[in-house]
Design a protein around this motif. Structure first.
Motif, PDB file in Angstrom:
ATOM      1  N   ALA A  51       0.825  -1.213   0.000  1.00 13.08           N
ATOM      2  CA  ALA A  51       0.000   0.000   0.000  1.00 13.08           C
ATOM      3  C   ALA A  51       0.855   1.258   0.000  1.00 13.08           C
ATOM      4  O   ALA A  51       2.025   1.221   0.385  1.00 13.08           O
ATOM      5  CB  ALA A  51      -0.904  -0.009   1.234  1.00 13.08           C
ATOM      6  N   VAL A  52       0.228   2.352  -0.426  1.00 14.11           N
ATOM      7  CA  VAL A  52       0.866   3.670  -0.374  1.00 14.11           C
ATOM      8  C   VAL A  52      -0.087   4.643   0.302  1.00 14.11           C
ATOM      9  O   VAL A  52      -1.300   4.556   0.146  1.00 14.11           O
ATOM     10  CB  VAL A  52       1.248   4.193  -1.781  1.00 14.11           C
ATOM     11  CG1 VAL A  52       2.330   3.343  -2.400  1.00 14.11           C
ATOM     12  CG2 VAL A  52       0.049   4.251  -2.702  1.00 14.11           C
ATOM     13  N   ALA A  53       0.492   5.546   1.075  1.00 15.64           N
ATOM     14  CA  ALA A  53      -0.283   6.601   1.742  1.00 15.64           C
ATOM     15  C   ALA A  53       0.682   7.655   2.230  1.00 15.64           C
ATOM     16  O   ALA A  53       1.884   7.414   2.301  1.00 15.64           O
ATOM     17  CB  ALA A  53      -1.077   6.026   2.906  1.00 15.64           C
ATOM     18  N   GLU A  54       0.131   8.812   2.573  1.00 17.19           N
ATOM     19  CA  GLU A  54       0.990   9.916   2.999  1.00 17.19           C
ATOM     20  C   GLU A  54       1.656   9.657   4.346  1.00 17.19           C
ATOM     21  O   GLU A  54       2.734  10.187   4.615  1.00 17.19           O
ATOM     22  CB  GLU A  54       0.221  11.232   3.033  1.00 17.19           C
ATOM     23  CG  GLU A  54      -1.022  11.241   3.899  1.00 17.19           C
ATOM     24  CD  GLU A  54      -2.283  10.753   3.201  1.00 17.19           C
ATOM     25  OE1 GLU A  54      -3.356  10.876   3.812  1.00 17.19           O
ATOM     26  OE2 GLU A  54      -2.224  10.231   2.068  1.00 17.19           O
ATOM     27  N   ASP A  55       1.043   8.827   5.195  1.00 15.55           N
ATOM     28  CA  ASP A  55       1.659   8.531   6.487  1.00 15.55           C
ATOM     29  C   ASP A  55       1.021   7.300   7.129  1.00 15.55           C
ATOM     30  O   ASP A  55       0.018   6.778   6.651  1.00 15.55           O
ATOM     31  CB  ASP A  55       1.584   9.736   7.423  1.00 15.55           C
ATOM     32  CG  ASP A  55       0.162  10.240   7.665  1.00 15.55           C
ATOM     33  OD1 ASP A  55      -0.780   9.421   7.695  1.00 15.55           O
ATOM     34  OD2 ASP A  55      -0.004  11.453   7.813  1.00 15.55           O
ATOM     35  N   ARG A  56       1.639   6.859   8.219  1.00 15.74           N
ATOM     36  CA  ARG A  56       1.188   5.664   8.932  1.00 15.74           C
ATOM     37  C   ARG A  56      -0.229   5.846   9.486  1.00 15.74           C
ATOM     38  O   ARG A  56      -1.031   4.902   9.479  1.00 15.74           O
ATOM     39  CB  ARG A  56       2.157   5.317  10.058  1.00 15.74           C
ATOM     40  CG  ARG A  56       1.759   4.089  10.853  1.00 15.74           C
ATOM     41  CD  ARG A  56       2.767   3.766  11.931  1.00 15.74           C
ATOM     42  NE  ARG A  56       3.969   3.189  11.375  1.00 15.74           N
ATOM     43  CZ  ARG A  56       4.142   1.880  11.174  1.00 15.74           C
ATOM     44  NH1 ARG A  56       3.188   1.034  11.477  1.00 15.74           N
ATOM     45  NH2 ARG A  56       5.266   1.431  10.672  1.00 15.74           N
ATOM     46  N   ALA A  57      -0.551   7.036   9.948  1.00 15.83           N
ATOM     47  CA  ALA A  57      -1.890   7.278  10.501  1.00 15.83           C
ATOM     48  C   ALA A  57      -2.966   6.995   9.461  1.00 15.83           C
ATOM     49  O   ALA A  57      -4.006   6.404   9.771  1.00 15.83           O
ATOM     50  CB  ALA A  57      -1.995   8.709  11.020  1.00 15.83           C
ATOM     51  N   ARG A  58      -2.725   7.391   8.235  1.00 23.87           N
ATOM     52  CA  ARG A  58      -3.704   7.153   7.156  1.00 23.87           C
ATOM     53  C   ARG A  58      -3.842   5.657   6.886  1.00 23.87           C
ATOM     54  O   ARG A  58      -4.952   5.162   6.674  1.00 23.87           O
ATOM     55  CB  ARG A  58      -3.266   7.903   5.891  1.00 23.87           C
ATOM     56  CG  ARG A  58      -4.260   7.784   4.781  1.00 23.87           C
ATOM     57  CD  ARG A  58      -5.545   8.561   5.146  1.00 23.87           C
ATOM     58  NE  ARG A  58      -6.511   8.370   4.091  1.00 23.87           N
ATOM     59  CZ  ARG A  58      -7.707   7.808   4.279  1.00 23.87           C
ATOM     60  NH1 ARG A  58      -8.101   7.430   5.459  1.00 23.87           N
ATOM     61  NH2 ARG A  58      -8.523   7.657   3.261  1.00 23.87           N
ATOM     62  N   GLU A  80       6.336   0.038   7.548  1.00 20.58           N
ATOM     63  CA  GLU A  80       6.607   1.137   6.621  1.00 20.58           C
ATOM     64  C   GLU A  80       8.040   0.999   6.104  1.00 20.58           C
ATOM     65  O   GLU A  80       8.943   0.641   6.856  1.00 20.58           O
ATOM     66  CB  GLU A  80       6.438   2.468   7.339  1.00 20.58           C
ATOM     67  CG  GLU A  80       6.590   3.667   6.429  1.00 20.58           C
ATOM     68  CD  GLU A  80       6.261   4.981   7.117  1.00 20.58           C
ATOM     69  OE1 GLU A  80       6.353   6.024   6.448  1.00 20.58           O
ATOM     70  OE2 GLU A  80       5.902   4.964   8.313  1.00 20.58           O
ATOM     71  N   PHE A  81       8.221   1.276   4.805  1.00 19.57           N
ATOM     72  CA  PHE A  81       9.565   1.254   4.248  1.00 19.57           C
ATOM     73  C   PHE A  81       9.680   2.285   3.144  1.00 19.57           C
ATOM     74  O   PHE A  81       8.684   2.737   2.590  1.00 19.57           O
ATOM     75  CB  PHE A  81       9.945  -0.146   3.752  1.00 19.57           C
ATOM     76  CG  PHE A  81       9.277  -0.567   2.472  1.00 19.57           C
ATOM     77  CD1 PHE A  81       9.959  -0.505   1.263  1.00 19.57           C
ATOM     78  CD2 PHE A  81       7.965  -1.025   2.467  1.00 19.57           C
ATOM     79  CE1 PHE A  81       9.352  -0.899   0.076  1.00 19.57           C
ATOM     80  CE2 PHE A  81       7.352  -1.413   1.294  1.00 19.57           C
ATOM     81  CZ  PHE A  81       8.038  -1.344   0.090  1.00 19.57           C
ATOM     82  N   ALA A  82      10.908   2.671   2.853  1.00 22.30           N
ATOM     83  CA  ALA A  82      11.186   3.610   1.766  1.00 22.30           C
ATOM     84  C   ALA A  82      11.534   2.795   0.527  1.00 22.30           C
ATOM     85  O   ALA A  82      12.539   2.090   0.506  1.00 22.30           O
ATOM     86  CB  ALA A  82      12.346   4.526   2.135  1.00 22.30           C
ATOM     87  N   ALA A  83      10.692   2.888  -0.491  1.00 18.58           N
ATOM     88  CA  ALA A  83      10.900   2.141  -1.744  1.00 18.58           C
ATOM     89  C   ALA A  83      11.888   2.918  -2.611  1.00 18.58           C
ATOM     90  O   ALA A  83      11.509   3.673  -3.491  1.00 18.58           O
ATOM     91  CB  ALA A  83       9.576   1.941  -2.465  1.00 18.58           C
ATOM     92  N   THR A  84      13.183   2.722  -2.353  1.00 18.43           N
ATOM     93  CA  THR A  84      14.218   3.460  -3.076  1.00 18.43           C
ATOM     94  C   THR A  84      14.566   2.813  -4.413  1.00 18.43           C
ATOM     95  O   THR A  84      15.255   3.424  -5.229  1.00 18.43           O
ATOM     96  CB  THR A  84      15.496   3.577  -2.224  1.00 18.43           C
ATOM     97  OG1 THR A  84      15.931   2.274  -1.838  1.00 18.43           O
ATOM     98  CG2 THR A  84      15.222   4.416  -0.968  1.00 18.43           C
ATOM     99  N   LYS A  85      14.093   1.605  -4.639  1.00 16.51           N
ATOM    100  CA  LYS A  85      14.293   0.905  -5.905  1.00 16.51           C
ATOM    101  C   LYS A  85      12.975   0.219  -6.246  1.00 16.51           C
ATOM    102  O   LYS A  85      12.356  -0.402  -5.386  1.00 16.51           O
ATOM    103  CB  LYS A  85      15.415  -0.122  -5.754  1.00 16.51           C
ATOM    104  CG  LYS A  85      16.034  -0.580  -7.038  1.00 16.51           C
ATOM    105  CD  LYS A  85      17.396  -1.188  -6.712  1.00 16.51           C
ATOM    106  CE  LYS A  85      18.196  -1.539  -7.911  1.00 16.51           C
ATOM    107  NZ  LYS A  85      18.437  -0.473  -8.843  1.00 16.51           N
TER     108      LYS A  85
END
Length: 98
Positions: A51-58, A80-85
């Motif tokens: 999933a994608v969202a602006e933040d964990r709360a959402r 939560e993770f940063a999809a850098t690739k």
């Protein structure tokens, strides 16, 4: 980006009783652009959603709306993770670390 891991907390017959409502909820999240991929785990003891969202709360708010949660048949683990690739098809979700 988030990995949502569902673990069933009830027998499969109880899960299956809520499955149509859960699938309708999934469809809504895909239409909103929140979910990118989802499916059952093997063995069938839960599922995984990307999933994608602006933040964990959402994301927590979204997860709380799952009929599986309302019925008490699953628990969520949110990572939560940063999809850098990413694959080219997911390039718009690629993140840079600051």
């Amino acid at each position: 980006m988030f990995v949502l891991e569902l673990t069933y907390t009830a027998p499969l017959d109880a899960v299956d009783a809520v499955l149509p409502a859960h699938v309708a909820w999934l469809d809504e999240q895909y239409e909103r652009g929140v979910f990118l991929a989802s499916g059952r785990k093997n063995p069938r003891d839960g599922g995984v959603i990307i999933a994608v969202a602006e933040d964990r709360a959402r994301i927590q708010e979204t997860v709380a709306g799952d009929p599986f949660v309302a019925a008490g048949v699953c628990a969520y683990r949110v990572t939560e993770f940063a999809a850098t690739k990413t694959a080219p098809a997911l390039e718009e979700y690629r993140e840079t670390l600051g």
